[in-house]
Design an enzyme around this catalytic site. Structure first.
Site, PDB file in Angstrom:
ATOM      1  N   CYS A  62      -1.439  -0.699   2.642  1.00  0.00           N
ATOM      2  CA  CYS A  62      -1.222  -2.023   2.049  1.00  0.00           C
ATOM      3  C   CYS A  62       0.065  -2.057   1.245  1.00  0.00           C
ATOM      4  O   CYS A  62       0.457  -3.100   0.733  1.00  0.00           O
ATOM      5  CB  CYS A  62      -2.379  -2.407   1.132  1.00  0.00           C
ATOM      6  SG  CYS A  62      -3.970  -2.292   1.907  1.00  0.00           S
ATOM      7  N   CYS A 131      -1.143  -7.208  -7.599  1.00  0.00           N
ATOM      8  CA  CYS A 131      -0.669  -6.048  -8.360  1.00  0.00           C
ATOM      9  C   CYS A 131      -1.423  -5.936  -9.680  1.00  0.00           C
ATOM     10  O   CYS A 131      -1.804  -4.839 -10.096  1.00  0.00           O
ATOM     11  CB  CYS A 131       0.824  -6.164  -8.645  1.00  0.00           C
ATOM     12  SG  CYS A 131       1.826  -6.219  -7.171  1.00  0.00           S
TER      13      CYS A 131
END
Lengths: 169, 457
Positions: A62, A131
């Site tokens: 990812c 994130c």
């Protein structure tokens, strides 16, 4: 002659560009850039140390992997934290912020840190919100790892590799 | 000549306005230019752009996205902006005639570079338009008999998107896979051909990884089956020798701004014998033999023609220089860093494209660190998305490695100093990010990353 004219033209175009450039939407907030340029608390603790909790989240496929480690004192207070991150600038900044925020806090307290707070602090755009979620997950995984270690050592049983366990978490 | 004209024109336009203090940006530019000795102010503090502070102009290594215009090209173009501004389609006065002959001269220059006849060149707005005309235009024209297109998985987005559009209209598309080196398998191409195949479209030089497909061999196969062969040669023009007869192409897409020409102009090669026909995508005044209506932009076309002429003269020299620079860059990086992978074939490659994967370092964070080097992680069209490059995935590059790629584009005006500086900065940044990378640490500890069960997000 041509040199002079082209110089004028070049300067002209630069001058003309600048005001426009300043109004462009910013890709990174200055705090992101700051944490990227000077990441806080980079490093590693010995993951087999019973006072260390390791959180490893994300996946290389990812494009984001975060490793966050906490060192916990006897009173349940996090005395130190370090991170290492494979990922974009926002991921690095999010984990850097996370280590700053957990230091000196009680374990129960850090579990209340929300990804939205990190995202807000760094002004992350929507595409980078994952994130901050990863950073929250990393904190939780690290605490969980420490707690399982604690439980196991009190039971006296042998422990599995914390890295693998954390990744499964 | 051109410079004099420009200077006088500038003077003319500027002086009458001088007493009026109108704060137009153009005027401001001229006033600073008057004190040309003054150093460029911004250089000291740097420019603040997109949250990143940049001191000076970054060195440019993104030649696949676009190239700077060669000054000789600008010289050729300027008169067609300032004095010879006629519409090349005007038939009744000198302005039209001179523009028309300039366009025809440019057509001959473009044709000369690819071994074609000027009558086979159609000017367009760029390679994307050429690809649209080629893929959709050909299939729409022959739609009654031909229902199948063969292309590759690594084509440029505009070819893939045109194909997708055709698919929605009921056409069949075969997307050929590529081998790990980025080249197609000729046997697979042969096997994919059907009686109703109306077009084979394979790009000559890949924009992301720079590999050169076996054009002559593909051309042979298309000739054998009498199928029109289209190629997107935007990245190949002026960089590798092109001969439309050797390649046996029926259609070829070319772009101006990849060969040091201006942006906004391209050319489509269309074979006359045997004749290939297309349905126009743009309707209007019937310019360019009805294939691409709209006024031909004389200055841009003249620029593209001149760029092609220069490219023809200097291709060999450029090729040699760029190969040396590529060699210098690759060995410079490899000397100081381990686990650097070149994506795509090294032998069959245009040397100006160096697509590298730095293991355990995420591409976007590396780009963020390389503020002083203008590079990209792949195609400019897809660099906004977080997905790893579809071209690299088609090569079978592991997903984690596909996230780590950077494309360095070397061109005619790249210098050795620039390469050395880019190497220095890249190495420095990769080392810093590897220190930060948990993956690098694990590998150094002897843990196999592939063995770990990663939680997918």
């Amino acid at each position: 002659m041509l040199r002079l004219v082209s110089k004028r033209l070049l300067q002209g175009s630069r001058e003309a560009q600048l005001p426009a450039a300043l109004t462009l939407p910013r890709l990174y907030h200055e705090r992101v850039v700051d944490h990227y340029d000077n990441p806080r608390n980079v490093g590693s603790f010995d993951k087999n140390d019973p006072s260390v909790g390791t959180g490893l989240v994300g996946a290389p496929a990812c494009g984001d992997v975060m490793k966050l480690q906490i060192k916990v004192g006897d009173d349940g207070k996090i005395t130190d934290a370090v991170f290492k991150t494979f990922g974009c600038g926002s991921a690095i900044a999010s984990s850097s912020v996370a280590t700053e925020w957990v230091k000196g806090k009680q374990m129960e307290e850090v579990l209340t840190i929300k990804n939205t707070e990190i995202a807000k602090h760094l002004s992350l755009p929507p595409v980078k919100l994952h994130c901050s979620m990863l950073a929250e997950d990393a904190i939780k995984a690290a605490v969980k790892d420490y707690q399982t270690k604690l439980a196991k050592s009190s039971n006296g049983s042998s422990e599995a590799s914390p890295v693998e366990k954390a990744a499964n978490a | 000549m051109a410079s004099k004209l420009l200077a006088s024109a500038l003077r003319k336009t500027l002086t009458p306005h001088a007493p009026i203090s109108k704060p137009s940006s153009f005027f401001r530019a001229a006033s600073t230019a008057a004190a040309a000795v003054e150093p460029y102010e911004e250089a000291a503090d740097g420019v603040y752009m997109k949250g990143v502070k940049i001191s000076g102009r970054p060195l440019y290594l993104d030649m696949q996205a676009t190239s700077p215009v060669d000054p000789r090209v600008v010289d050729a173009m300027l008169p067609y902006y300032l004095t010879r501004y006629g519409n090349p389609h005007s038939r009744t006065h000198m302005y039209g005639w001179e523009s028309d002959s300039a366009v025809e001269a440019a057509r001959a220059q473009v044709a000369d570079l690819i071994g074609a006849s000027p009558k086979e060149i159609v000017f367009t707005s760029g390679a994307t338009e050429c690809n649209n005309i080629s893929v959709k235009g050909v299939m729409h024209f022959y739609k009654d008999k031909k229902r199948h297109v063969i292309t590759t998985q690594t084509e440029h987005k505009c070819v893939l998107d045109s194909c997708r559009h055709l698919q929605q209209e009921g056409f069949d598309i075969t997307y050929l896979p590529v081998k790990p080196d980025g080249l197609i398998d000729l046997d697979q191409l042969r096997a994919a051909i059907r009686p109703d195949t109306g077009l084979v479209s394979v790009m000559a030089v890949n924009n992301e990884i720079g590999v050169i497909q076996p054009m002559e061999e593909i051309g042979e196969i298309c000739k054998e089956f009498k199928i029109p062969f289209h190629t997107d040669a935007a990245q190949a023009l002026g960089k590798i020798p092109i001969d439309v007869d050797k390649w046996n192409v029926s259609l070829m897409s070319l772009s101006g701004h990849k060969v040091y020409g201006p942006k906004g102009v391209g050319a489509l090669y269309m074979r006359r014998r045997p004749r290939i026909r297309v349905e126009p995508q743009m309707n209007g005044g019937g310019q360019e033999r009805g294939i691409r209506s709209g006024t031909v932009p004389t200055p841009l076309v003249v620029g593209m023609g001149t760029a092609c002429e220069i490219a023809k003269k200097e291709m060999e020299y450029d090729q040699k220089r760029i190969s040396q620079l590529q060699e210098r860059m690759l060995s410079g990086i490899r000397e100081q860093l381990d686990e650097v992978v070149v994506n795509g074939s090294i032998e069959r490659r245009y040397p100006g494209n160096l697509n590298l994967s730095f293991a355990y370092v995420e591409g976007e964070s590396l780009l963020m660190g390389l503020k002083e080097v203008a590079v990209s992680s792949g195609s400019a069209c897809t660099s906004a998305s977080l997905e790893p490059s579809y071209v690299l995935r088609a090569l079978g590059v592991d997903e984690d490695m596909a996230h780590t790629s950077i494309r360095f584009g070397i061109g005619r005006f790249t210098t050795e100093e620039e390469i050395d500086r880019a190497v220095q900065l890249t190495v420095q940044q990769v080392k810093k990010l590897r220190e930060l990378s948990p993956l690098y640490e694990m590998v150094k500890e002897g843990i196999n990353i592939k063995d770990i069960q990663w939680s997918q997000h």
